[in-house]
Design an enzyme around this catalytic site. Structure first.
Site, PDB file in Angstrom:
ATOM      1  N   ASP A 209      47.127  40.140  49.703  1.00 17.20           N
ATOM      2  CA  ASP A 209      45.962  40.169  48.807  1.00 17.20           C
ATOM      3  C   ASP A 209      44.891  39.276  49.429  1.00 17.20           C
ATOM      4  OD1 ASP A 209      44.050  39.482  46.958  1.00 17.20           O
ATOM      5  OD2 ASP A 209      45.441  39.162  45.302  1.00 17.20           O
ATOM      6  N   GLN A 212      40.441  36.561  48.326  1.00 19.05           N
ATOM      7  CA  GLN A 212      39.770  35.280  48.564  1.00 19.05           C
ATOM      8  C   GLN A 212      39.690  34.920  50.047  1.00 19.05           C
ATOM      9  OE1 GLN A 212      38.186  33.620  46.280  1.00 19.05           O
ATOM     10  NE2 GLN A 212      38.945  34.709  44.485  1.00 19.05           N
TER      11      GLN A 212
END
Ligand code: PMP
Length: 418
Positions: A209, A212
């Site tokens: 993921d 960020q």
């Protein structure tokens, strides 16, 4: 408080880029806006706004199906954005890139498509620090298929994964190990390359993921060697509603389709559809062309600054903020002290995060307060939420000093340290 940030390079990026972000030049509640909510969404430079506007003013038409000039231009712009995204992530080919609405949709796509072959006895491994986007889709798939969902623990409030437990959890019946590259609520940077190699060694797929990390940290997907990676355009200066999912090599051809509709088929009869190859199979319907154009412009903008420079800048501001806020009595700071990303989660003694964020807003400072979509992690730490300051390259030390001054004042006035 006295400044302990002894670098004069920290503000160079802010000085250079600030003029490109007109939104930052305004007052909120009678005070100059200080935007420290970048982990939720970033602001957009005029270069991105111009690219989207130019697309609509000159090139807009539907892609792929048209045989006229504007459609050819729109298709070229859209497919060039795919090439640009592949290059940005150092993928081997643009065939490894599918455009999505963002990271959330990318996780749902993989969970749903992989889920079609999961069964009872299979395992899915994620971590305790996942954003709900990388947790709920796996919970849904586990419920539907009978596969077991396992969590790699977070050690303590310094926010490190308990890697000693990885070998016990990452067994050959794990089909996919999905983890956050940079934690949005702790600022932890997970060792993605090591974790992906571990997954590979037991025959599991890996999903990173990158919400960020995408435009905040140097990312080289051939080096990380993950099977999947996702990012959101709106967190890296791009428009909302566009993101990218990378899948290594031939993986997009091996997965079944996600949504059905136009664009993703090569032929349809009343009996059955025949799907296109590769990324197109996963892009049913009219895609977000202007979003892709804006995303490519954001990537150009980010690379004109340099991702290492952005990371160094954001980390320096975060370490400075972390050190200074820790000096306030009763403050609890979450996440690693060093080698952290550019965000800090904290609680001031005796104050609820929402009160703190509301009071900061009255001084023009945009923080975020709450569970940051990591509710189980907050529960583990025994809190309902934290306040979070998250930085990007246009922020500077003066803003951090002003924020610290306001927080110190709030804490003195409203904090209850009894
Ligand atoms: N993962 C992480 C770590 C995030 O910070 C976010 C956004 N806060 C997401 C996933 C979801 O991203 P989006 O809402 O853009 O799909």
């Amino acid at each position: 408080m006295e400044s302990t940030l002894n670098t004069n390079t920290t503000d160079a990026l802010s000085l250079r880029t600030r003029k490109d972000f007109p939104i930052l030049d305004q007052e909120i509640n009678g005070h100059p806006l200080i935007y420290f909510d970048n982990a939720a969404t970033s602001q957009k430079p005029v270069q991105v706004l111009d690219a989207v506007r130019r697309y609509y003013e000159h090139d807009n038409a539907n892609v792929h199906r048209g045989i006229h000039e504007l459609s050819n231009r729109a298709t070229l712009a859209y497919e060039s954005a795919r090439e640009r995204t592949a290059q940005f992530l150092n993928a081997r080919s643009s065939k490894e890139i599918v455009f999505t609405r963002g990271t959330t949709e990318a996780v749902n796509l993989v969970a749903s498509c992989l889920g079609q072959s999961l069964k009872s006895g299979d395992k899915i491994l994620i971590t305790e620090m996942e954003h709900h986007s990388n947790m709920v889709p796996w919970q849904l798939i586990a419920q539907r298929t009978g596969a077991e969902l396992l969590y790699l623990p977070v050690k303590d409030t310094f926010g490190e994964l308990d890697l000693d437990q990885l070998d016990n959890l990452l067994t050959p019946d794990v089909r996919i190990f999905s983890f956050v590259h940079i934690s949005n609520s702790l600022g932890t940077i997970n060792p993605a390359k090591v974790l992906c190699a571990k997954a590979r060694s037991v025959g599991a797929l890996s999903f990173v993921d990158g919400a960020q990390s995408g435009g905040h940290y140097p990312v080289d997907l051939q080096d990380i060697d993950c099977d999947f990676y996702a990012l959101s355009g709106h967190k890296i200066g791009g428009p909302t509603g566009i993101g990218a999912l990378y899948a290594k090599g031939d993986l997009f051809n091996e997965l079944p389709p996600y949504h059905g509709g136009g664009e993703m088929i090569s032929e349809v009869t009343y009996d059955r559809p025949i799907f296109k190859e590769g990324p197109h199979k996963f892009e049913a319907g009219t895609p977000n062309m202007s979003g892709a154009v804006g995303l490519a412009a954001a990537m150009d903008y980010i690379d004109s600054i340099g991702r290492q420079a952005i990371y160094d800048h954001d980390r320096e501001l975060a370490e400075y903020f972390y050190n200074e806020i820790s000096k306030l009595p009763g403050t609890q700071v979450y996440g690693p002290k060093e080698n952290r990303a550019g965000l800090v989660s904290f609680l001031l003694g005796g104050m609820h995060a929402h009160d703190l964020v509301t009071l900061a807003d009255q001084k023009g400072i945009a923080l975020r307060g709450g569970h940051h979509c990591t509710q189980p992690l907050m529960k583990k730490f025994g809190v309902t939420g934290t306040a979070r300051a998250s930085f990007y390259f246009y922020n500077n030390r003066q803003e951090v000093d002003r924020c610290l001054e306001v927080l110190e004042h709030i804490q003195k006035r409203f904090g209850d340290l009894e």
